[in-house]
Write an enzyme that holds these catalytic residues in place. Structure first.
Site, mmCIF file in Angstrom:
data_model
loop_
_atom_site.group_PDB
_atom_site.id
_atom_site.type_symbol
_atom_site.label_atom_id
_atom_site.label_comp_id
_atom_site.label_asym_id
_atom_site.label_seq_id
_atom_site.Cartn_x
_atom_site.Cartn_y
_atom_site.Cartn_z
ATOM 1 N N HIS A 7 0.667 -1.193 0.013
ATOM 2 C CA HIS A 7 -0.119 0.033 -0.122
ATOM 3 C C HIS A 7 0.724 1.402 0.004
ATOM 4 O O HIS A 7 0.413 2.411 0.009
ATOM 5 C CB HIS A 7 -1.022 -0.100 1.276
ATOM 6 C CG HIS A 7 -2.328 0.547 0.757
ATOM 7 N ND1 HIS A 7 -3.540 -0.028 1.352
ATOM 8 C CD2 HIS A 7 -2.893 1.195 -0.197
ATOM 9 C CE1 HIS A 7 -4.529 0.671 1.087
ATOM 10 N NE2 HIS A 7 -4.211 1.285 0.026
ATOM 11 N N ASP A 32 -9.727 -0.485 4.214
ATOM 12 C CA ASP A 32 -8.563 -1.142 4.775
ATOM 13 C C ASP A 32 -8.914 -1.511 6.306
ATOM 14 O O ASP A 32 -9.364 -0.710 7.045
ATOM 15 C CB ASP A 32 -7.430 0.026 4.585
ATOM 16 C CG ASP A 32 -5.974 -0.544 4.979
ATOM 17 O OD1 ASP A 32 -5.766 -1.784 5.591
ATOM 18 O OD2 ASP A 32 -5.245 -0.073 4.193
ATOM 19 N N HIS A 34 -6.269 -1.326 8.079
ATOM 20 C CA HIS A 34 -5.180 -0.682 8.777
ATOM 21 C C HIS A 34 -5.360 0.700 8.425
ATOM 22 O O HIS A 34 -5.967 1.528 7.448
ATOM 23 C CB HIS A 34 -3.877 -1.014 8.602
ATOM 24 C CG HIS A 34 -3.626 -2.494 8.815
ATOM 25 N ND1 HIS A 34 -4.004 -3.498 7.790
ATOM 26 C CD2 HIS A 34 -3.485 -3.265 10.033
ATOM 27 C CE1 HIS A 34 -3.883 -4.600 8.419
ATOM 28 N NE2 HIS A 34 -3.246 -4.642 9.539
ATOM 29 N N ASP A 36 -2.825 3.124 8.306
ATOM 30 C CA ASP A 36 -1.669 3.660 7.408
ATOM 31 C C ASP A 36 -1.288 4.950 7.729
ATOM 32 O O ASP A 36 -0.959 5.637 6.505
ATOM 33 C CB ASP A 36 -1.998 3.423 5.856
ATOM 34 C CG ASP A 36 -2.161 1.914 5.410
ATOM 35 O OD1 ASP A 36 -1.423 0.949 6.356
ATOM 36 O OD2 ASP A 36 -2.498 1.644 4.719
ATOM 37 N N HIS A 49 4.822 0.785 3.961
ATOM 38 C CA HIS A 49 3.336 0.489 3.486
ATOM 39 C C HIS A 49 2.194 0.979 4.584
ATOM 40 O O HIS A 49 0.847 0.874 4.442
ATOM 41 C CB HIS A 49 3.030 -0.657 3.160
ATOM 42 C CG HIS A 49 3.274 -1.841 4.010
ATOM 43 N ND1 HIS A 49 2.336 -2.184 5.139
ATOM 44 C CD2 HIS A 49 4.331 -2.855 3.993
ATOM 45 C CE1 HIS A 49 3.207 -3.096 5.370
ATOM 46 N NE2 HIS A 49 3.980 -3.611 4.942
ATOM 47 N N ASP A 151 -7.731 -2.065 0.151
ATOM 48 C CA ASP A 151 -6.673 -3.114 0.533
ATOM 49 C C ASP A 151 -7.443 -4.414 0.946
ATOM 50 O O ASP A 151 -8.282 -4.541 1.528
ATOM 51 C CB ASP A 151 -6.036 -2.545 1.972
ATOM 52 C CG ASP A 151 -4.853 -3.197 2.356
ATOM 53 O OD1 ASP A 151 -4.847 -4.616 2.244
ATOM 54 O OD2 ASP A 151 -3.977 -3.058 2.853
ATOM 55 N N ASP A 153 -6.896 -6.520 2.581
ATOM 56 C CA ASP A 153 -7.158 -6.930 4.194
ATOM 57 C C ASP A 153 -8.339 -6.577 4.943
ATOM 58 O O ASP A 153 -8.567 -6.789 5.989
ATOM 59 C CB ASP A 153 -5.798 -7.058 4.884
ATOM 60 C CG ASP A 153 -5.323 -5.494 5.270
ATOM 61 O OD1 ASP A 153 -6.345 -4.640 5.290
ATOM 62 O OD2 ASP A 153 -4.109 -5.104 5.294
ATOM 63 N N GLU A 196 -2.263 -5.059 -2.100
ATOM 64 C CA GLU A 196 -1.871 -6.146 -0.991
ATOM 65 C C GLU A 196 -2.095 -7.469 -1.410
ATOM 66 O O GLU A 196 -2.246 -8.289 -0.435
ATOM 67 C CB GLU A 196 -2.250 -5.581 0.308
ATOM 68 C CG GLU A 196 -1.924 -4.192 0.661
ATOM 69 C CD GLU A 196 -0.317 -4.405 1.547
ATOM 70 O OE1 GLU A 196 0.147 -5.201 1.436
ATOM 71 O OE2 GLU A 196 0.313 -3.426 1.930
#
Length: 225
Positions: A7, A32, A34, A36, A49, A151, A153, A196
């Site tokens: 990412h 996402d 996360h 980030d 990332h 993303d 995830d 990702e």
């Protein structure tokens, strides 16, 4: 459409949009697990990332620094933030997270400090993708362009095996498909990015096929617009 590896590339994608459209007020929809939002001052891992949104927001978060930077690291970090000679590229009020659920104290500090909008997995499930999309587009009404970054995830860890950082309590494949295809119907969306997918961690190409299905449905929506 951008198909990327990790990412970290999103920092450059947002730079590219702003360089192509310097007067653009860019809204960012970040799907996402996360945040980030780490910086070299706060990162627990050193992974770039985990930093693309801090790059875009031109944020150091020195208030929560756990590292002292050497001059070379500081120079490279400042170069990243000032890519395209545009900083910041995005304002905190023009950023929306969907399915965010795994972040550190230093990132939470910035989310709370700026009042960044977060839509949880449970909220998507409770209100439905269509209502969520409508509310976010309304929230970003002042933006002239919208960038959607997905993303993989953000998907639940039961299906997102083919990525480096799976997290439980994520979205289902159909929920992501519905969210993204509905976002793509809006003409302000100027860029859609998938990040990702890691083929070396994938099982029987499952993650790649899910990502491809989401991409295919998104492209189909674009073709019909």
């Amino acid at each position: 459409m951008v198909l990327s590896g990790d990412h970290s590339i999103a920092g450059a994608t947002m730079t590219g949009i702003k360089m192509a459209k310097p007067k653009s007020k860019l809204g960012v929809i970040w799907i996402d697990a996360h945040a980030d939002l780490h910086t070299p001052y706060t990162t627990p891992s050193g992974n770039v990332h985990g930093m693309p949104l801090a790059v875009a927001l031109n944020e150091d978060n020195e208030e929560n620094a756990v590292h002292q930077l050497d001059e070379e690291t500081k120079k490279h970090w400042n170069q990243l933030k000032n890519m395209g000679k545009i900083a910041p590229k995005v304002l905190p009020e023009d950023l929306v997270y969907i399915s965010l659920r795994d972040f550190e104290r230093e990132e939470k500090y910035l989310i709370d400090k700026y009042g960044i909008k977060v839509v949880s997995t449970n909220e998507v499930r409770r209100k439905g993708p269509e209502n969520i999309v409508r509310a976010i587009i309304r929230y970003l009404a002042d933006c002239t362009d919208i960038y959607v970054s997905f993303d993989v995830d953000s998907l639940d860890s039961s299906i997102s095996k083919g990525t480096g950082t799976p997290v439980s309590n994520g979205l289902r494949e159909r929920e992501v498909e519905d969210l993204i295809s509905k976002f793509m119907q809006n003409r302000k969306v100027c860029c859609f990015e998938i990040a990702e997918v890691n083929p070396t961690l994938d099982r029987e190409n499952l993650m790649s096929e899910i990502a491809f299905n989401i991409l295919q449905r998104s492209v189909n929506v674009l073709m019909m617009n």
